[in-house]
Scaffold this active site. Structure first.
Site, PDB file in Angstrom:
ATOM      1  N   ASN A   1       0.809  -1.167  -0.084  1.00  0.00           N
ATOM      2  CA  ASN A   1      -0.336  -0.032   0.041  1.00  0.00           C
ATOM      3  C   ASN A   1       0.897   1.336  -0.034  1.00  0.00           C
ATOM      4  O   ASN A   1       0.663   2.110   0.729  1.00  0.00           O
ATOM      5  CB  ASN A   1      -1.062   0.062   1.270  1.00  0.00           C
TER       6      ASN A   1
ATOM      7  N   ARG B   1       8.028   6.936  -1.615  1.00  0.00           N
ATOM      8  CA  ARG B   1       7.837   6.228  -0.413  1.00  0.00           C
ATOM      9  C   ARG B   1       8.744   4.989  -0.004  1.00  0.00           C
ATOM     10  O   ARG B   1       9.564   4.639   0.655  1.00  0.00           O
ATOM     11  CB  ARG B   1       6.739   6.124   0.378  1.00  0.00           C
TER      12      ARG B   1
ATOM     13  N   ARG C   1       4.697  -1.017   8.173  1.00  0.00           N
ATOM     14  CA  ARG C   1       5.734  -1.895   7.814  1.00  0.00           C
ATOM     15  C   ARG C   1       7.121  -2.214   8.315  1.00  0.00           C
ATOM     16  O   ARG C   1       7.770  -3.169   8.182  1.00  0.00           O
ATOM     17  CB  ARG C   1       6.116  -1.338   6.231  1.00  0.00           C
TER      18      ARG C   1
ATOM     19  N   LYS D   1       0.920 -12.092  -3.254  1.00  0.00           N
ATOM     20  CA  LYS D   1       1.246 -11.313  -4.390  1.00  0.00           C
ATOM     21  C   LYS D   1       2.581 -10.927  -4.286  1.00  0.00           C
ATOM     22  O   LYS D   1       3.419 -10.848  -5.216  1.00  0.00           O
ATOM     23  CB  LYS D   1       0.506  -9.958  -4.499  1.00  0.00           C
TER      24      LYS D   1
ATOM     25  N   PRO E   1       3.106 -11.647 -12.031  1.00  0.00           N
ATOM     26  CA  PRO E   1       2.465 -10.483 -11.261  1.00  0.00           C
ATOM     27  C   PRO E   1       1.293  -9.915 -11.561  1.00  0.00           C
ATOM     28  O   PRO E   1       1.326  -9.226 -12.705  1.00  0.00           O
ATOM     29  CB  PRO E   1       3.612  -9.365 -11.269  1.00  0.00           C
TER      30      PRO E   1
ATOM     31  N   ASP F   1      -2.019  -7.238 -11.316  1.00  0.00           N
ATOM     32  CA  ASP F   1      -2.585  -6.140 -10.430  1.00  0.00           C
ATOM     33  C   ASP F   1      -3.527  -5.656 -11.372  1.00  0.00           C
ATOM     34  O   ASP F   1      -4.015  -6.195 -12.685  1.00  0.00           O
ATOM     35  CB  ASP F   1      -1.453  -5.117 -10.042  1.00  0.00           C
TER      36      ASP F   1
ATOM     37  N   HIS G   1      -3.215  -3.273 -13.624  1.00  0.00           N
ATOM     38  CA  HIS G   1      -2.820  -3.084 -15.030  1.00  0.00           C
ATOM     39  C   HIS G   1      -2.994  -4.331 -15.894  1.00  0.00           C
ATOM     40  O   HIS G   1      -3.214  -4.497 -17.026  1.00  0.00           O
ATOM     41  CB  HIS G   1      -1.353  -2.364 -15.079  1.00  0.00           C
TER      42      HIS G   1
ATOM     43  N   GLN H   1       4.654 -10.898 -19.468  1.00  0.00           N
ATOM     44  CA  GLN H   1       3.765 -10.085 -18.500  1.00  0.00           C
ATOM     45  C   GLN H   1       4.416  -8.627 -18.195  1.00  0.00           C
ATOM     46  O   GLN H   1       3.819  -7.587 -18.389  1.00  0.00           O
ATOM     47  CB  GLN H   1       3.444 -10.602 -17.280  1.00  0.00           C
TER      48      GLN H   1
ATOM     49  N   PHE I   1       2.871  -5.128 -19.353  1.00  0.00           N
ATOM     50  CA  PHE I   1       2.775  -4.219 -18.006  1.00  0.00           C
ATOM     51  C   PHE I   1       3.075  -2.934 -18.526  1.00  0.00           C
ATOM     52  O   PHE I   1       2.691  -1.907 -18.462  1.00  0.00           O
ATOM     53  CB  PHE I   1       3.326  -4.799 -17.000  1.00  0.00           C
TER      54      PHE I   1
END
Length: 399
Positions: free
Chosen positions: A198, A203, A251, A297, A314, A316, A318, A360, A364
């Site tokens: 998230n 960051r 985290r 994931k 992966p 997601d 997209h 992939q 992406f």
């Protein structure tokens, strides 16, 4: 979860004369998140992946007093802007725009990479070793392993292009090659993706840079101070409070908890992670998910980018968009769920084979808006990595 897309800054050994650097290819900041697919049979021949690299010609190139050394990768086999800043790793920094250079620590080696035009062969500059010593050969071997140089990317793109019209379209737009999947150190890859939950690119980079700072200092290049990524043992000594004060938020407990959990693994954390390279994908995912903060994931990202699981997909939003538009139109209008993520992963493996994760990755990148595909700035953040200054020189890329 893949962080929101943000604009991001966006290369071969020449003969003995100085050359003009060709325009860099598009780059895009994106974090890949994934759901592991079950193994699927495929008749696609498997490229050679022995990770044994024939030594390249021992040529040297001297530019402005710097000695650059060749790597066995052309621009078609590895484009730096399409590989290093596309969400596989967050440790490379652009240290020059002319020519375009990326700098990072690869193990104990502080290196810069650049495509120096004409024949487009990739070259490296070793910052913390004697050019006349065996350290150059050692750094070259480490880079070939890290860059997954044993995998013939050009051959894969030919197969992928024949298998899928959408891939052919994206490949042509991206210049016909160069988006390579890395083979990172598993410890380094794991802790980078623990910072991705998230989160956004800025960051994530700040957190990863903070973690790297606990390792051995290797030197300064372009205003950045680089460190060797710390060991599991060193990270296990960092307190949760220390990381929270550094802005890690929740985290922090994942980083601390995972470091301690790895210390308790048979043979030690680094050895346990390395042994996962010899396991099947489902077992790899299951093992990684025993670590705090690692779900399916994130585990699949680590499996693809560091543990030789080239069929990990992966998935997601997209990738879901690619799948529903071009591969599984019957799923259009549905919401992405863990179960449907597996369906998407199966479809990719069925179409592209054992290296479906590589295909992939290209698709992406092809989903990114044209305005994101620009190389804009070189930044310097020796003291505070999040405070960046725009370089005066701008470089535009044609999307």
């Amino acid at each position: 979860m893949r962080p929101p897309l943000l604009p991001r800054a966006a290369s071969a050994v020449p003969p003995r004369r100085q050359r003009t650097v060709r325009p860099p290819m598009p780059s895009s900041p994106a974090l890949l998140s994934s759901t592991p697919p079950p193994a699927a049979p495929t008749e696609t021949p498997k490229p050679e992946t022995t990770h044994q690299h024939p030594p390249p010609a021992r040529r040297r190139l001297t530019l402005a007093g710097e000695e650059w050394h060749p790597l066995p990768l052309s621009l078609a086999e590895l484009s730096l802007p399409l590989t290093l800043p596309t969400g596989q790793t967050f440790l490379w920094r652009r240290t020059s725009l002319s020519p375009l250079r990326f700098t990072a620590a690869v193990g104990p080696h502080l290196v810069s990479l650049s495509h120096l035009s004409d024949d487009d062969r990739l070259a490296f500059l070793l910052h913390n070793g004697d050019p006349a010593s065996p350290s150059v050969a050692t750094a070259r071997a480490a880079l070939c392993d890290y860059l997954n140089a044993a995998v013939p990317l050009t051959d894969l793109w030919v197969r992928f292009t024949a298998a899928d019209a959408r891939f052919a379209e994206v490949a042509a737009r991206l210049g016909g090659g160069g988006a390579r999947v890395l083979r990172q150190d598993p410890v380094e890859c794991l802790f980078q993706f623990l910072c991705s939950s998230n989160n956004n690119i800025a960051r994530i980079e700040k957190m990863v840079w903070t973690l790297a700072g606990y390792g051995e200092r290797l030197g300064e290049v372009g205003g950045f101070v680089f460190h060797r990524f710390p060991t599991v043992e060193r990270l296990a000594q960092v307190s949760e409070q220390e990381l929270r004060e550094a802005g890690f938020g929740y985290r922090a407990k994942y980083v601390v908890g995972t470091a301690k959990e790895l210390m308790a693994k048979p043979g030690g954390g680094a050895k346990w992670l390395a042994l996962l390279r010899d396991r099947e994908l489902p077992e790899v995912i299951e093992g990684l998910c025993t670590l705090p903060g690692v779900g399916p994931k994130v585990a699949a990202c680590i499996a693809l980018f560091s543990l030789d699981k080239n069929q990990a997909i992966p998935v997601d939003t997209h990738v879901w968009k690619v799948a529903t538009q071009y591969m599984l139109p019957e799923l259009a209008g549905k919401s992405l769920t863990p179960k449907l993520s597996i369906v998407v992963a199966d479809a990719f493996v069925a179409k592209f084979g054992e290296y479906a994760g590589w295909a992939q990755n290209v698709l992406f990148i092809g989903q990114l808006p044209a305005k994101k595909l620009v190389a804009t700035e070189v930044t310097s953040d020796t003291a505070k990595p999040t405070k960046r200054k725009r370089a005066k020189k701008m470089v535009e890329i044609q999307a």
